[in-house]
Design an enzyme around this catalytic site. Structure first.
Site, PDB file in Angstrom:
ATOM      1  N   ASP A  50       0.938  -1.085   0.109  1.00 24.99           N
ATOM      2  CA  ASP A  50      -0.043   0.057   0.133  1.00 24.99           C
ATOM      3  C   ASP A  50       0.909   1.403  -0.048  1.00 24.99           C
ATOM      4  O   ASP A  50       2.130   1.352   0.402  1.00 24.99           O
ATOM      5  CB  ASP A  50      -0.895   0.067   1.374  1.00 24.99           C
ATOM      6  CG  ASP A  50      -2.040  -1.265   1.125  1.00 24.99           C
ATOM      7  OD1 ASP A  50      -2.037  -1.750   0.328  1.00 24.99           O
ATOM      8  OD2 ASP A  50      -2.845  -1.044   2.126  1.00 24.99           O
ATOM      9  N   HIS A  89       5.001  -7.137  -0.197  1.00 30.96           N
ATOM     10  CA  HIS A  89       4.859  -8.320  -0.786  1.00 30.96           C
ATOM     11  C   HIS A  89       5.684  -8.417  -2.190  1.00 30.96           C
ATOM     12  O   HIS A  89       6.310  -7.529  -2.613  1.00 30.96           O
ATOM     13  CB  HIS A  89       3.521  -8.390  -1.258  1.00 30.96           C
ATOM     14  CG  HIS A  89       2.613  -8.653  -0.115  1.00 30.96           C
ATOM     15  ND1 HIS A  89       1.700  -9.969   0.439  1.00 30.96           N
ATOM     16  CD2 HIS A  89       2.360  -8.003   1.090  1.00 30.96           C
ATOM     17  CE1 HIS A  89       1.191  -9.865   1.388  1.00 30.96           C
ATOM     18  NE2 HIS A  89       1.429  -8.622   1.953  1.00 30.96           N
ATOM     19  N   SER A 140       8.444   4.240   6.058  1.00 35.24           N
ATOM     20  CA  SER A 140       9.050   3.336   5.120  1.00 35.24           C
ATOM     21  C   SER A 140       8.824   3.861   3.725  1.00 35.24           C
ATOM     22  O   SER A 140       7.786   4.644   3.622  1.00 35.24           O
ATOM     23  CB  SER A 140       8.621   1.682   5.350  1.00 35.24           C
ATOM     24  OG  SER A 140       7.274   2.019   5.410  1.00 35.24           O
TER      25      SER A 140
END
Length: 258
Positions: free
Chosen positions: A87, A143, A227
């Site tokens: 996201d 991911h 991040s």
């Protein structure tokens, strides 16, 4: 100029390893549990998609690295789909120069700095850099964007400067100074660089997937507070579908051309 120097000093102080370590210890401790509800409210966390209820989390770190219910992030399954690994807010740097330079918020970077050597940067000349900025609101697990073989994984950097709007503008090139975990994937004979960049204060990156072969949408790792994910792709291997701005993990952002 004076303001820029001031911001840099503030960021460098806050990113000091001792301060970062102290905040990390606090965030992982039970002492931080009373702050969970206010944190969730402040950042409007969508707890309906999480695997646990709000009061089941034991620390700020626990809720920040929360996992989601199956199906909360559908993985695009069209042929050769390249999906968002997380996201965040996506921006694209097109047509890297032969020296593999790119600009973010008025600051020049090079893929060589990002990956640690000119040899590792060479495959991406003329290619693209995909930058995903994560906010505290976002799901903070990262991911895999496409089926690949993991060829190499290595850490770089040691700083912990912020990678938000102010940090990118006034910090000293945080994307290539901060601690980061670089993974080189092989996709049908072509490389991609998958870089998890740590950020302010709690400079922690955890790789959760140690497999040599990974698949689109597989969990790969997580951040502990703040991040950015940077993905480098070679020339003529990735066609972008044009959607910049907010993206969700698993959403198709382009096609891979073998």
């Amino acid at each position: 100029m004076i303001r820029t120097k001031f911001y840099r000093k503030v960021f460098e102080l806050n990113g000091h390893p001792i301060i970062a370590k102290g905040l990390r210890v606090f965030a992982k401790s039970k002492v931080s549990k009373p702050f969970i509800c206010s944190f969730a409210k402040l950042y409007n966390l969508n707890m309906e998609e999480a695997t646990r209820g709000l009061r089941e989390y034991g620390s700020l770190h626990d809720i920040f690295t929360r996992e989601l219910n199956p199906g909360a992030r559908p993985i695009a399954d069209s042929a050769d789909a390249f999906v968002s690994p997380c996201d965040g807010y996506l921006s694209i740097v097109d047509d890297l120069s032969p020296e593999s330079t790119f600009m973010v918020k008025g600051q020049n970077y090079t893929v060589e700095e990002l990956l640690g050597s000119s040899e590792k940067a060479a495959p991406y000349a003329g290619g693209r850099v995909l930058i995903f900025y994560l906010s505290p609101t976002d799901y903070h697990r990262v991911h895999v964007p496409i089926d690949a073989t993991v060829e190499e994984v290595y850490p770089l950097g040691k700083d912990a400067a912020p990678v938000n709007e102010l940090g990118l503008k006034h910090g000293l090139r945080p994307l290539t100074r901060n601690f980061r975990l670089v993974s080189r994937f092989d996709v049908a004979g072509s490389p991609i660089a998958h870089v998890m960049v740590g950020a302010l204060n709690v400079n922690s990156i955890v790789r959760t997937n140690e497999a040599d072969v990974v698949h689109r949408g597989d969990p790969y790792g997580y951040f502990s507070f703040g991040s950015t994910v940077v993905v480098c792709v070679p020339k003529d291997r990735f066609s972008f579908n044009g959607k910049m701005g907010p993206v969700k993990m698993g959403e198709e952002i382009g096609k891979w051309h073998s």
